[in-house]
Scaffold this motif. Structure first.
Motif, PDB file in Angstrom:
ATOM      1  N   PHE A  14       0.719 -27.244   3.104  1.00  0.00           N
ATOM      2  CA  PHE A  14       2.279 -26.499   3.550  1.00  0.00           C
ATOM      3  C   PHE A  14       2.807 -27.996   3.834  1.00  0.00           C
ATOM      4  CE2 PHE A  14       4.205 -24.832   7.110  1.00  0.00           C
ATOM      5  CZ  PHE A  14       4.834 -23.968   7.145  1.00  0.00           C
ATOM      6  N   VAL A  15       4.265 -27.367   3.486  1.00  0.00           N
ATOM      7  CA  VAL A  15       5.254 -28.244   4.478  1.00  0.00           C
ATOM      8  C   VAL A  15       6.417 -27.828   5.427  1.00  0.00           C
ATOM      9  CG1 VAL A  15       7.853 -29.347   3.682  1.00  0.00           C
ATOM     10  CG2 VAL A  15       5.780 -29.077   1.904  1.00  0.00           C
ATOM     11  N   ARG A  16       5.499 -28.463   6.533  1.00  0.00           N
ATOM     12  CA  ARG A  16       6.490 -28.106   7.880  1.00  0.00           C
ATOM     13  C   ARG A  16       7.768 -28.315   7.741  1.00  0.00           C
ATOM     14  NH1 ARG A  16       1.878 -27.487  11.035  1.00  0.00           N
ATOM     15  NH2 ARG A  16       0.514 -28.926  10.987  1.00  0.00           N
ATOM     16  N   HIS A  17       8.623 -27.051   8.514  1.00  0.00           N
ATOM     17  CA  HIS A  17      10.007 -27.238   8.837  1.00  0.00           C
ATOM     18  C   HIS A  17      10.528 -26.992   8.055  1.00  0.00           C
ATOM     19  CE1 HIS A  17       8.667 -29.869  12.362  1.00  0.00           C
ATOM     20  NE2 HIS A  17       8.191 -30.668  11.817  1.00  0.00           N
ATOM     21  N   LYS A  18      10.239 -27.443   6.477  1.00  0.00           N
ATOM     22  CA  LYS A  18      10.820 -26.121   5.481  1.00  0.00           C
ATOM     23  C   LYS A  18       9.977 -25.078   5.316  1.00  0.00           C
ATOM     24  CE  LYS A  18      13.486 -30.191   4.956  1.00  0.00           C
ATOM     25  NZ  LYS A  18      14.799 -30.291   5.445  1.00  0.00           N
ATOM     26  N   ASN A  19       9.154 -24.599   5.792  1.00  0.00           N
ATOM     27  CA  ASN A  19       8.644 -23.715   5.561  1.00  0.00           C
ATOM     28  C   ASN A  19       8.224 -23.174   4.019  1.00  0.00           C
ATOM     29  OD1 ASN A  19       8.074 -23.040   8.194  1.00  0.00           O
ATOM     30  ND2 ASN A  19      10.216 -21.998   8.205  1.00  0.00           N
ATOM     31  N   ALA A  20       7.678 -24.427   3.586  1.00  0.00           N
ATOM     32  CA  ALA A  20       7.427 -24.157   2.279  1.00  0.00           C
ATOM     33  C   ALA A  20       5.731 -24.300   1.537  1.00  0.00           C
ATOM     34  CB  ALA A  20       8.413 -24.553   1.232  1.00  0.00           C
ATOM     35  N   LEU A  21       5.311 -23.781   0.255  1.00  0.00           N
ATOM     36  CA  LEU A  21       4.393 -24.595  -0.351  1.00  0.00           C
ATOM     37  C   LEU A  21       4.524 -25.168  -1.554  1.00  0.00           C
ATOM     38  CD1 LEU A  21       1.158 -23.935   0.563  1.00  0.00           C
ATOM     39  CD2 LEU A  21       1.355 -21.900  -1.568  1.00  0.00           C
ATOM     40  N   PRO A 153      12.060 -17.077  -4.039  1.00  0.00           N
ATOM     41  CA  PRO A 153      12.178 -18.567  -4.518  1.00  0.00           C
ATOM     42  C   PRO A 153      11.705 -19.078  -4.839  1.00  0.00           C
ATOM     43  CG  PRO A 153      14.064 -17.546  -2.882  1.00  0.00           C
ATOM     44  CD  PRO A 153      12.772 -16.751  -3.132  1.00  0.00           C
ATOM     45  N   ALA A 154      10.806 -19.727  -6.040  1.00  0.00           N
ATOM     46  CA  ALA A 154      10.323 -21.006  -6.128  1.00  0.00           C
ATOM     47  C   ALA A 154      10.620 -21.781  -7.058  1.00  0.00           C
ATOM     48  CB  ALA A 154       8.703 -20.474  -6.677  1.00  0.00           C
ATOM     49  N   ARG A 155      10.475 -23.034  -7.594  1.00  0.00           N
ATOM     50  CA  ARG A 155      10.467 -24.053  -8.569  1.00  0.00           C
ATOM     51  C   ARG A 155       9.324 -24.631  -9.120  1.00  0.00           C
ATOM     52  NH1 ARG A 155      15.568 -27.201  -6.969  1.00  0.00           N
ATOM     53  NH2 ARG A 155      15.328 -28.065  -9.211  1.00  0.00           N
ATOM     54  N   ALA A 165       3.673 -29.730 -10.581  1.00  0.00           N
ATOM     55  CA  ALA A 165       4.551 -29.803  -8.726  1.00  0.00           C
ATOM     56  C   ALA A 165       4.793 -28.092  -8.769  1.00  0.00           C
ATOM     57  CB  ALA A 165       4.766 -30.092  -8.074  1.00  0.00           C
ATOM     58  N   LEU A 166       4.427 -26.989  -7.504  1.00  0.00           N
ATOM     59  CA  LEU A 166       5.647 -26.007  -7.789  1.00  0.00           C
ATOM     60  C   LEU A 166       5.555 -25.964  -6.153  1.00  0.00           C
ATOM     61  CD1 LEU A 166       5.928 -23.165  -8.385  1.00  0.00           C
ATOM     62  CD2 LEU A 166       2.925 -21.890  -7.924  1.00  0.00           C
ATOM     63  N   VAL A 167       6.563 -25.650  -5.998  1.00  0.00           N
ATOM     64  CA  VAL A 167       7.662 -25.264  -4.869  1.00  0.00           C
ATOM     65  C   VAL A 167       7.403 -23.865  -4.377  1.00  0.00           C
ATOM     66  CG1 VAL A 167       8.668 -26.487  -3.147  1.00  0.00           C
ATOM     67  CG2 VAL A 167       8.115 -27.726  -4.830  1.00  0.00           C
ATOM     68  N   TRP A 177      17.602 -26.390   0.979  1.00  0.00           N
ATOM     69  CA  TRP A 177      16.492 -27.882   0.908  1.00  0.00           C
ATOM     70  C   TRP A 177      15.857 -28.101  -0.691  1.00  0.00           C
ATOM     71  CZ3 TRP A 177      10.762 -27.602   0.635  1.00  0.00           C
ATOM     72  CH2 TRP A 177      10.464 -28.712   0.542  1.00  0.00           C
ATOM     73  N   LEU A 178      14.843 -26.207  -1.020  1.00  0.00           N
ATOM     74  CA  LEU A 178      14.681 -25.999  -2.315  1.00  0.00           C
ATOM     75  C   LEU A 178      15.298 -25.988  -2.662  1.00  0.00           C
ATOM     76  CD1 LEU A 178      11.713 -24.681  -3.359  1.00  0.00           C
ATOM     77  CD2 LEU A 178      12.489 -22.608  -2.529  1.00  0.00           C
ATOM     78  N   ALA A 179      16.322 -25.983  -3.216  1.00  0.00           N
ATOM     79  CA  ALA A 179      18.047 -25.443  -4.483  1.00  0.00           C
ATOM     80  C   ALA A 179      18.091 -26.741  -4.876  1.00  0.00           C
ATOM     81  CB  ALA A 179      18.956 -24.579  -4.129  1.00  0.00           C
TER      82      ALA A 179
END
Length: 253
Positions: A14-21, A153-155, A165-167, A177-179
């Motif tokens: 879990f990536v804190r502050h970005k709320n992404a896996l 969304p996922a990349r 890697a999958l985010v 940030w994800l984009a």
């Protein structure tokens, strides 16, 4: 020669502050056993198809780790020019991933289609989705699949040394940030972001097929053995999941 499977460990972070896996793994162990399987079965795919299948194995493995443990998932891509069916399947409970490529008797579509089927252990009806995908790169299909079928969304990223890697976005994800992520940024996430490892799963390249499991495919031929064998003492039967070959004789049926 008996294959000694090795496991690829896949971390869910879990990536804190970005709320992404972030889901990541190093796939050399799976690829090693994949090539041992091909060698055992005398299978050789063209280089471009071989890479597509390896990428698809990695992508489905990462997706499985982003999903609940009970899921068993199969992906099929029906591609045109040249026409092939690319098939991969796996599950976390079984700790296995397998797949193959069909190049013969494949219906050629007018577009590239991607099919996903998810089955759970609770006996519920499988969940299926179909989408049109652009190109022939399984890594690029992931964002298209998540947008349509996962509704978030996922990349996916192909990194160095057979790392992938999958985010994937979580609620309130920093979508800008994800984009903006690229391969270098993803490789450095553990150093540049505050993270927490949630779990680690492991996978191997393994089908589990046996002759006993394959024979029921021929059940409808038992009353027409002459038509099936056409004068031969035996026929070859191929596993639909991994393309392993089995020799079948009349007395087996």
């Amino acid at each position: 020669m008996e294959i000694q499977e090795e496991f690829t460990k896949v971390e869910s972070v879990f990536v804190r502050h970005k709320n992404a896996l972030l889901v990541r793994g190093q796939f050399t162990p799976i690829y090693t056993d994949y090539y041992l399987h091909l060698m055992q079965q005398g299978i050789r795919y063209p280089a471009d198809l071989d890479q597509m299948l390896k990428d698809a194995l990695a992508m489905l493995t990462l997706h499985l780790v982003a999903r609940p443990w009970a899921d068993t998932i199969a992906w099929t891509a029906n591609l045109r020019a040249p026409r092939i069916n690319l098939f991969v399947t796996g599950g976390s409970i079984q700790e296995s991933i397998t797949g193959r490529i069909f190049t013969e008797d494949v219906r050629e579509p007018d577009r590239n289609f991607f099919y996903s089927q998810t089955t759970t252990v609770d006996g519920a009806e499988p969940r299926q989705s179909t989408l049109e995908v652009d190109g022939r790169d399984p890594v690029s299909w992931v964002s298209q699949f998540y947008d349509q079928s996962e509704q978030r969304p996922a990349r996916a990223f192909r990194l160095e040394d057979e790392n992938f890697a999958l985010v994937a976005a979580q609620p309130d994800c920093d979508l800008e940030w994800l984009a903006g992520l690229d391969e270098a940024a993803v490789a450095a996430i553990l150093e540049t972001e505050e993270t927490k490892v949630l779990e680690t799963r492991r996978f191997r390249f393994h089908c589990g097929c046996t002759l006993e499991r394959i024979l029921p495919i021929l059940g409808g031929w038992r009353e027409r053995l002459d038509d099936l064998f056409e004068g031969s003492e035996s026929i070859n039967l191929q596993c639909p999941r991994c393309a392993a070959n089995y020799v079948v004789t009349r007395d087996m049926l």
